[in-house]
Design an enzyme around this catalytic site. Sequence first.
Site, short mmCIF file in Angstrom:
data_model
loop_
_atom_site.label_atom_id
_atom_site.label_comp_id
_atom_site.label_asym_id
_atom_site.label_seq_id
_atom_site.Cartn_x
_atom_site.Cartn_y
_atom_site.Cartn_z
N GLY A 1 -5.20 -65.62 15.44
CA GLY A 1 -3.80 -65.78 15.82
C GLY A 1 -2.94 -65.84 14.56
O GLY A 1 -3.33 -65.33 13.50
N GLY B 1 -2.24 -68.26 12.52
CA GLY B 1 -2.88 -68.93 11.39
C GLY B 1 -4.06 -68.13 10.84
O GLY B 1 -4.17 -67.92 9.63
N CYS C 1 4.57 -79.05 22.29
CA CYS C 1 5.29 -77.82 22.00
C CYS C 1 6.49 -77.76 22.95
O CYS C 1 6.30 -77.48 24.14
CB CYS C 1 4.31 -76.67 22.24
N GLY D 1 5.48 -72.43 12.68
CA GLY D 1 5.16 -71.38 11.72
C GLY D 1 5.19 -71.78 10.26
O GLY D 1 4.27 -71.46 9.50
N CYS E 1 12.21 -74.57 12.42
CA CYS E 1 12.05 -73.86 13.69
C CYS E 1 13.30 -73.12 14.11
O CYS E 1 14.41 -73.56 13.85
CB CYS E 1 11.66 -74.86 14.78
N LYS F 1 15.24 -64.71 14.62
CA LYS F 1 14.00 -64.72 15.40
C LYS F 1 13.48 -63.28 15.60
O LYS F 1 12.27 -63.02 15.52
CB LYS F 1 14.26 -65.39 16.75
C1 LIG Z 1 5.32 -69.77 23.65
C2 LIG Z 1 5.30 -70.26 22.23
C3 LIG Z 1 6.31 -69.89 21.37
C4 LIG Z 1 6.29 -70.33 20.04
N1 LIG Z 1 7.31 -69.95 19.23
C5 LIG Z 1 7.30 -70.33 17.94
C6 LIG Z 1 8.33 -69.90 17.04
O1 LIG Z 1 9.26 -69.19 17.44
N2 LIG Z 1 8.28 -70.28 15.75
C7 LIG Z 1 7.28 -71.06 15.30
O2 LIG Z 1 7.26 -71.38 14.13
N3 LIG Z 1 6.29 -71.51 16.11
C8 LIG Z 1 6.27 -71.15 17.41
N4 LIG Z 1 5.26 -71.59 18.24
C9 LIG Z 1 4.25 -72.53 17.72
C10 LIG Z 1 3.13 -71.87 16.88
O3 LIG Z 1 3.67 -71.20 15.77
C11 LIG Z 1 2.33 -70.88 17.70
O4 LIG Z 1 1.71 -71.55 18.76
C12 LIG Z 1 1.25 -70.15 16.89
O5 LIG Z 1 0.77 -69.09 17.68
C13 LIG Z 1 0.11 -71.06 16.50
O6 LIG Z 1 -0.78 -70.35 15.68
P1 LIG Z 1 -2.34 -70.70 15.62
O7 LIG Z 1 -2.95 -69.65 14.75
O8 LIG Z 1 -2.55 -72.10 15.29
O9 LIG Z 1 -2.86 -70.52 17.12
P2 LIG Z 1 -2.87 -69.23 18.00
O10 LIG Z 1 -1.78 -68.29 17.63
O11 LIG Z 1 -2.95 -69.73 19.41
O12 LIG Z 1 -4.23 -68.48 17.63
C14 LIG Z 1 -5.50 -68.99 17.89
C15 LIG Z 1 -6.43 -67.84 18.17
O13 LIG Z 1 -7.78 -68.32 18.22
C16 LIG Z 1 -8.42 -67.73 19.32
N5 LIG Z 1 -9.58 -68.56 19.71
C17 LIG Z 1 -9.58 -69.68 20.46
N6 LIG Z 1 -10.84 -70.12 20.61
C18 LIG Z 1 -11.65 -69.26 19.95
C19 LIG Z 1 -13.05 -69.19 19.77
N7 LIG Z 1 -13.88 -70.07 20.31
N8 LIG Z 1 -13.52 -68.15 19.03
C20 LIG Z 1 -12.69 -67.23 18.46
N9 LIG Z 1 -11.37 -67.26 18.63
C21 LIG Z 1 -10.85 -68.26 19.37
C22 LIG Z 1 -7.31 -67.67 20.38
O14 LIG Z 1 -7.61 -66.77 21.41
C23 LIG Z 1 -6.15 -67.18 19.52
O15 LIG Z 1 -6.15 -65.80 19.37
C24 LIG Z 1 5.25 -71.18 19.58
C25 LIG Z 1 4.25 -71.56 20.46
C26 LIG Z 1 4.26 -71.12 21.78
C27 LIG Z 1 3.16 -71.56 22.71
#
Ligand SMILES: Cc1cc2nc3c(=O)[nH]c(=O)nc-3n(C[C@H](O)[C@H](O)[C@H](O)COP(=O)(O)OP(=O)(O)OC[C@H]3O[C@@H](n4cnc5c(N)ncnc54)[C@H](O)[C@@H]3O)c2cc1C
Length: 426
Positions: A10, A12, A160, A321, A354, A389
């Site tokens: 994702g 991160g 969130c 983010g 944000c 955005k």
């Molecule tokens: C609807 C929404 C809108 C948002 N908008 C913003 C914004 O505008 N600005 C901002 O700064 N933040 C925003 N956020 C908050 C945050 O930035 C996001 O949630 C972001 O996607 C988090 O990144 P991440 O990499 O931690 O998790 P994710 O993006 O959720 O990525 C995690 C990944 O790991 C995968 N995964 C899970 N389990 C496993 C496993 N066992 N094996 C392999 N892969 C796995 C998942 O499928 C996913 O692809 C938002 C959040 C949401 C829910």
Amino acid sequence: MGRVVVMGAGIGGISQVYELRKELGKQHEIVLIGDSDTFEFTPSNPWVAVGWRKHEQITVDLPAVMAKYGIDFRSTGVRRIHPEENRLELNDGAGVDYDYLVIATGPKLAFDEVPGLGPENGYTQSVCRTGHAGASFVDFEKLAADPGPVIVGTAPGASCFGPAYEYAFIIDTELKKRKLRDRVPMHFVTPEPYIGHLGLDGVGDTKGLMEAELRERHIGWVCNAKITRVEDGTMHFTEVDEDGNDKKQHELPFRHSMILPAFKGVDAVMDVEGLTNPRGFILIDEFQRNPTYPNVYAVGVCVAIPPVGPTPVPTGAPKTGYMIESMVTATTHNIMSALEGKEPEERATWNAVCLADFGDSGVAFIALPQIPPRNLNWASRGKWVHLAKVAYEKYFLHKVRSAKAEPFYERTILKLVGAVRLKGSH
Ligand SMILES: Cc1cc2nc3c(=O)[nH]c(=O)nc-3n(C[C@H](O)[C@H](O)[C@H](O)COP(=O)(O)OP(=O)(O)OC[C@H]3O[C@@H](n4cnc5c(N)ncnc54)[C@H](O)[C@@H]3O)c2cc1C
């Protein structure tokens, strides 16, 4: 030569592999393990839910991109982590060994904590995944064909909040465009103790800004709300007082509802002794390392961070983010140090920056640091937030497609916000 495995593709995880690829050089192996072939740009999901974006506009097919940039990518997903053996067990039974592991698995969506919640086994929609947002758009079209009441909000324990406000304002904008808004009573239901708390005890005047926005758009609200159960077309929730005692029972009808759930850690890490807290979030030290398994790092929403303070209905602190980018950069440098046999030095900045988009305008806020009292506590409203955005979306999708390692917030948004603040001070 070292092997660094990143788990989760994702926001991160992708940022992590690109920074590692740039900094580590070819002598070290980098493996990315996702659970599908597709990257989804989660922040654009609310736009998918009203038809402003299509699935293919905000997703990237990862195998070809990763092959092009020399990153070993697997999309089988991790079934279980075995940190005492430095090994991952994949969903197809294969094993992957690592010298260093970065966990970036985001949240597991805890719909099951409220009966009737969620798009799979319940009656409410979600924008947490792009697939959910696509299904929500189908439900939104049903609402447009036969208008009725709407409830948007967040479940007890949620962390969130921004996207729930965004969704409420975006569907208000879309319903106005379609000249249907007058036939859709809207409510915002949230565990936050006040509007604009956002899990951060507010930032600048987010209370005033968000309340004014809800008032202006004729959206009623209930705070300190604990959704207890959802039936087809009816939301049941308890409003509590400031001591957490039950104050009023509510039953609100809806024809369309989008509720963001509480988050917990994913199954692959849940209950691994010493790795996670009781909700499955990864415990880390100031260098992003797990204290029990120091060759395991974590970035993003999967990281355990404490709530900013107690609230009558439980709420968590958001991870957004800018904070994620800063965790990624610190992790890259600390893994580089570890590979050179040095002690880690880099710490992430625990700041919240944000952009909450309303479709036609938006609110930006900066909390430096996240926990008050703060050195910078600023929020502002304007059309420029919507444009910023859109720029974030374009930039990040370009970054994923072209393996760019540069962070976005540090270089772009903080500068833009600096310019807006400067303009406001004249
Ligand atoms: C609807 C929404 C809108 C948002 N908008 C913003 C914004 O505008 N600005 C901002 O700064 N933040 C925003 N956020 C908050 C945050 O930035 C996001 O949630 C972001 O996607 C988090 O990144 P991440 O990499 O931690 O998790 P994710 O993006 O959720 O990525 C995690 C990944 O790991 C995968 N995964 C899970 N389990 C496993 C496993 N066992 N094996 C392999 N892969 C796995 C998942 O499928 C996913 O692809 C938002 C959040 C949401 C829910």
